[in-house]
Design a protein around this motif. Structure first.
Motif, mmCIF file in Angstrom:
data_model
loop_
_atom_site.group_PDB
_atom_site.id
_atom_site.type_symbol
_atom_site.label_atom_id
_atom_site.label_comp_id
_atom_site.label_asym_id
_atom_site.label_seq_id
_atom_site.Cartn_x
_atom_site.Cartn_y
_atom_site.Cartn_z
ATOM 1 N N VAL A 26 54.689 42.043 102.500
ATOM 2 C CA VAL A 26 53.899 43.050 101.781
ATOM 3 C C VAL A 26 52.428 42.760 101.990
ATOM 4 C CG1 VAL A 26 53.264 43.758 99.440
ATOM 5 C CG2 VAL A 26 55.675 43.581 100.064
ATOM 6 N N LYS A 27 51.623 43.829 102.075
ATOM 7 C CA LYS A 27 50.174 43.657 102.255
ATOM 8 C C LYS A 27 49.503 43.553 100.884
ATOM 9 C CE LYS A 27 49.831 44.441 106.794
ATOM 10 N NZ LYS A 27 51.263 44.565 107.042
ATOM 11 N N ALA A 28 48.399 42.791 100.846
ATOM 12 C CA ALA A 28 47.731 42.548 99.556
ATOM 13 C C ALA A 28 47.291 43.844 98.871
ATOM 14 C CB ALA A 28 46.532 41.626 99.761
ATOM 15 N N HIS A 29 46.852 44.841 99.648
ATOM 16 C CA HIS A 29 46.345 46.069 99.014
ATOM 17 C C HIS A 29 47.465 46.872 98.345
ATOM 18 C CE1 HIS A 29 47.646 47.764 102.928
ATOM 19 N NE2 HIS A 29 47.926 48.810 102.154
ATOM 20 N N GLN A 30 48.727 46.469 98.605
ATOM 21 C CA GLN A 30 49.847 47.210 97.999
ATOM 22 C C GLN A 30 50.153 46.720 96.583
ATOM 23 O OE1 GLN A 30 52.579 46.555 101.395
ATOM 24 N NE2 GLN A 30 52.749 48.790 101.422
ATOM 25 N N LEU A 31 49.516 45.634 96.202
ATOM 26 C CA LEU A 31 49.796 45.087 94.868
ATOM 27 C C LEU A 31 48.522 45.045 94.040
ATOM 28 C CD1 LEU A 31 52.376 43.625 93.501
ATOM 29 C CD2 LEU A 31 50.909 41.607 93.636
ATOM 30 N N ALA A 44 50.421 34.624 97.325
ATOM 31 C CA ALA A 44 50.385 34.612 98.798
ATOM 32 C C ALA A 44 51.798 34.426 99.355
ATOM 33 C CB ALA A 44 49.456 33.500 99.274
ATOM 34 N N ASP A 45 52.558 33.504 98.742
ATOM 35 C CA ASP A 45 53.936 33.250 99.203
ATOM 36 C C ASP A 45 54.796 34.499 99.073
ATOM 37 O OD1 ASP A 45 53.162 30.706 99.700
ATOM 38 O OD2 ASP A 45 54.178 29.801 97.949
ATOM 39 N N ALA A 46 54.658 35.201 97.932
ATOM 40 C CA ALA A 46 55.471 36.400 97.701
ATOM 41 C C ALA A 46 55.162 37.455 98.766
ATOM 42 C CB ALA A 46 55.204 36.946 96.301
ATOM 43 N N PHE A 47 53.871 37.604 99.088
ATOM 44 C CA PHE A 47 53.489 38.573 100.121
ATOM 45 C C PHE A 47 54.159 38.252 101.449
ATOM 46 C CE2 PHE A 47 49.123 39.617 98.015
ATOM 47 C CZ PHE A 47 49.769 40.456 97.125
ATOM 48 N N GLU A 66 60.027 40.492 92.563
ATOM 49 C CA GLU A 66 60.815 41.716 92.504
ATOM 50 C C GLU A 66 59.975 42.926 92.915
ATOM 51 O OE1 GLU A 66 63.797 42.498 92.388
ATOM 52 O OE2 GLU A 66 63.748 44.626 91.822
ATOM 53 N N ALA A 67 58.708 42.956 92.451
ATOM 54 C CA ALA A 67 57.824 44.082 92.804
ATOM 55 C C ALA A 67 57.601 44.093 94.317
ATOM 56 C CB ALA A 67 56.504 43.971 92.051
ATOM 57 N N CYS A 68 57.360 42.901 94.894
ATOM 58 C CA CYS A 68 57.141 42.821 96.344
ATOM 59 C C CYS A 68 58.404 43.231 97.098
ATOM 60 C CB CYS A 68 56.710 41.407 96.740
ATOM 61 S SG CYS A 68 55.050 41.017 96.196
ATOM 62 N N ARG A 69 59.548 42.744 96.574
ATOM 63 C CA ARG A 69 60.811 43.091 97.234
ATOM 64 C C ARG A 69 61.008 44.607 97.237
ATOM 65 N NH1 ARG A 69 65.315 44.993 96.518
ATOM 66 N NH2 ARG A 69 64.974 45.338 94.284
ATOM 67 N N GLN A 70 60.682 45.240 96.069
ATOM 68 C CA GLN A 70 60.875 46.677 95.926
ATOM 69 C C GLN A 70 59.936 47.463 96.860
ATOM 70 O OE1 GLN A 70 63.382 48.197 93.796
ATOM 71 N NE2 GLN A 70 62.808 49.640 95.403
ATOM 72 N N ILE A 71 58.678 46.990 96.915
ATOM 73 C CA ILE A 71 57.710 47.657 97.806
ATOM 74 C C ILE A 71 58.241 47.611 99.250
ATOM 75 C CG2 ILE A 71 55.368 47.534 98.792
ATOM 76 C CD1 ILE A 71 54.476 46.324 96.064
ATOM 77 N N ALA A 72 58.704 46.411 99.609
ATOM 78 C CA ALA A 72 59.213 46.222 100.974
ATOM 79 C C ALA A 72 60.423 47.125 101.220
ATOM 80 C CB ALA A 72 59.583 44.752 101.187
#
Ligand code: C2E
Ligand code: MG
Ligand code: MG
Length: 641
Positions: A508-513, A500-503, A463-469
């Protein structure tokens, strides 16, 4: 009818013979020789009759004498046997007293002198030559503290107000003290005044030792010598009563050895017993004199900590408890590594009675064990919800994840120096159909009891990755978003792959999380965690230690882990800048983070004063209601424009 002759002869038999002979002489002077012969013959017959009567009387007297003599002999016999019996009985008594090692003494009231038997002298440790000695001299052989006891008891015995029945100590030759018991009574004179006091004394040291041993055994665990539940209950009651009066806290630590069964099964019960004893000895050293350690059952121990001002003091002891397992246990020839799980409950919040506190500390221990070994945890109310209720809630939670009833709120993090938005923390909430919006404190612990925590973890990550995106897609100035990982998630080997899969799924880039984890999560299995953290770090994910200062972490590990941020727990921020201790701690954490080249963020900043203080100490960032509460994604997006 009596004949006159007979009648006449009677008085004659009794009258004086000389008088009778002169009467006969006067009569016979006038008689013929024949007549005189007849008279003489008669006189002879009379004399013979008298003689016979006298003989008979003599016989009678002699037989009476014989009877008397026999009786006398008999009575002498009786006297002798009585005397013998008395002697035997006295001998026996002396023997019995000697065997029983009972001494006898006689106190003379007038002279205040005491005469003692050999045994008495031996018991008092007095030389034989002093068989007669003054009472004051006798007292000198007693323990100084017990002397008044003896003289008071003697005085009471003399004035009739009490008995002489006392126990006291006398010094032995080696300087140690033996316990004696003396019982006695006064001997009164005819005027009713005491003339003597007789007493007997025996050595009761063994019985005293036995009594003490029995008392000890009644209150202690046989194997470890620790207080047992009965004594523990007593101590807890006292601690609770004192806490009520002083308005202080009492903490109860429930300690359970991890994998004790393994030791028992592999090395046998004897080794298991030695382990339990060694743990007991080490635990005893962790606490103050006033705190009590007890063996609860099997491999469970309890500690009650009294007169606490803050629950963090209990956490300190829990850390010390866990530290006793750092040292390897040498059990005969076996080297065994052990760990324990600790649960803590605190009076008054977690229970008013010992039973409640134990039950809740047990629940916290259970939860801590499930979270991995070698850790401690405080009780939280949801741990104690009835099983059925928890089952229902767990099922609802499982469904809530599938039905998208969880949401993330985002709390802003600001740069202390510039006040610029520097990041966000994603905090999960549950939109419960009946109970409204639920906060993580009311369901995360429940989730950690089963695989639900992994479902939540996965959902939050995605959800966090989805939101960032999504924010990115709207061209907003996206800041790194931190998500919270439970200690349980760290024990899944698929964690790194999942991230890794979520990214890749959301672009999403790793530095964003960022990933936040607590000290305890890291320290559970530092070697394994280090591997995972290294992998995440290599991917470019930034790692933060959450609630820093409340858990336990080894600085040694801290410097070896790829940690980027320390988040100072809000407990230390709350009373800033007035609380000198907290100020010192915050100062120290900031310095520590800087020297380890980590970014430091203060949590729970609610006032400008707190912020000013942190700014003066060059704390890098802050998060808290002063900067902004956690917000729904849409409202947070406003801050990103
Ligand atoms: P945390 O990670 O330390 O989160 C900070 C908590 O402090 C949040 O509570 C936040 O709302 C609260 N807070 C922030 N600023 C202030 C302030 O100025 N004053 C006060 N009094 N409180 C403030 P929240 O959201 O109830 O979360 C509680 C804890 O639940 C979190 O502590 C975190 O340990 C856990 N948690 C939250 N979300 C997740 C999640 O997605 N997964 C896992 N495993 N745990 C989570
Ligand atoms: Mg957090
Ligand atoms: Mg925190």
């Amino acid at each position: 009818m009596s004949s006159p002759k007979k009648t006449g002869s009677r008085p004659g038999a009794r009258s004086d013979p000389a008088a009778r002979a002169s009467v006969e002489k006067r009569r016979s002077a006038k008689l013929t020789p024949e007549q005189r012969i007849g008279v003489l013959e008669k006189q002879l017959a009379d004399s013979q009759a008298h003689l016979a009567a006298a003989n008979r009387e003599l016989d009678h007297a002699s037989s009476e004498l014989q009877i008397s003599a026999a009786k006398l002999r008999e009575s002498q016999e009786v006297t002798r046997s009585t005397r013998d019996a008395l002697k035997i009985s006295l001998d026996r008594e002396t023997l019995a007293l000697a065997f029983a090692e009972i001494g006898t003494s006689e106190f003379d009231v007038k002279s205040s002198m005491v005469r003692s038997s050999d045994m008495s002298l031996r018991l008092f440790g007095i030389q034989r030559e002093q068989a007669d000695l003054s009472f004051d001299k006798l007292l000198e052989s007693l323990h100084p503290e017990d002397r008044p006891k003896f003289s008071d008891a003697l005085a009471q015995c003399l004035n009739g107000t009490g008995n002489l029945d006392i126990e006291y100590r006398v010094a032995g030759a080696d300087g140690s003290f033996r316990w004696l018991r003396t019982k006695g009574d006064a001997l009164l004179g005819l005027d009713g005044d005491p003339i003597k006091v007789l007493w007997v004394t025996d050595d009761v040291s063994q019985r005293k030792d036995m009594d003490a041993r029995v008392r000890f055994l009644a209150h202690h665990d046989l194997l470890t010598g620790l207080p047992n539940r009965t004594l523990f209950q007593d101590r807890v009651q006292q601690a609770l009563a004192a806490a009520k009066r002083m308005q202080s806290l009492v903490a109860l630590l429930f300690i359970d050895l991890d994998r004790f069964k393994y030791v028992n099964d592999s090395f046998g019960h004897r080794i298991g017993d030695i382990l339990l004893q060694t743990v007991a000895a080490r635990l005893r050293k962790c606490v103050r004199e006033t705190d009590t350690v007890c063996r609860h059952a099997g491999d469970e121990y309890l500690i009650v900590l009294s007169a606490l001002r803050d629950p963090s003091e209990a956490a300190m002891v829990a850390k010390k408890v866990l530290a006793i397992f750092d040292e390897v246990f040498l059990l005969e020839s076996h080297e065994v590594r052990m760990s324990a799980s600790v649960g803590i409950s605190v009076y008054p919040d977690d229970g008013q009675t010992m039973e409640d506190l134990i039950r809740n500390a047990d629940a916290a221990m259970y939860h801590s064990k499930k979270g991995g070994h070698n850790r401690f945890e405080f009780f939280t109310p949801e741990l104690n919800a009835p099983v059925a209720e928890r089952l229902v809630l767990a099922n609802q939670l499982r469904r809530a994840i599938e039905d998208h009833h969880l949401v993330l709120h985002y709390q802003p993090q600001f740069d202390t120096a510039t006040n610029r938005l520097m990041g966000a923390e994603a905090l999960v909430r549950w939109n419960h159909a009946d109970r409204g919006l639920l906060f993580p404190d009311s369901f995360i612990a429940l989730a950690e009891e089963s695989d639900i925590i992994h479902l939540i973890g996965e959902w939050v990550l995605n959800e966090a990755c989805r939101q960032i995106a999504e924010w990115q897609g709207r061209n907003l100035k996206v800041v790194p978003v931190a998500i919270n990982f439970s200690a349980f998630q760290f024990r899944r080997s698929s964690l790194v792959q999942g991230v890794a899969d979520a990214f890749s799924r959301h672009g999403v880039k790793a530095h964003q999380l960022e990933i936040e984890l607590t000290e305890n999560a890291i320290m559970q299995d530092p070697k394994e965690t280090a591997k995972t953290l290294d992998q995440l770090h290599e991917m470019g994910v930034s790692l933060s230690i959450d609630d820093f200062g409340t858990g336990y972490s080894s600085l040694n590990y801290l410097k070896r882990f790829p940690i980027d941020k320390l988040k100072i727990d809000r407990n230390f921020i709350e009373d800033l800048p007035h609380d000198l201790n907290d100020s010192a701690i915050v100062h120290a954490i900031i310095n520590l983070a800087k020297s380890l080249r980590m970014i430091v963020i203060a949590e729970g900043v609610e006032t400008k004063e707190q912020l000013d203080f942190l700014r003066a100490l060059s704390c890098d960032g802050y998060q808290g209601y002063f900067g902004g509460r956690p917000l729904e994604a849409e409202r947070f997006a406003v801050l990103l424009s």
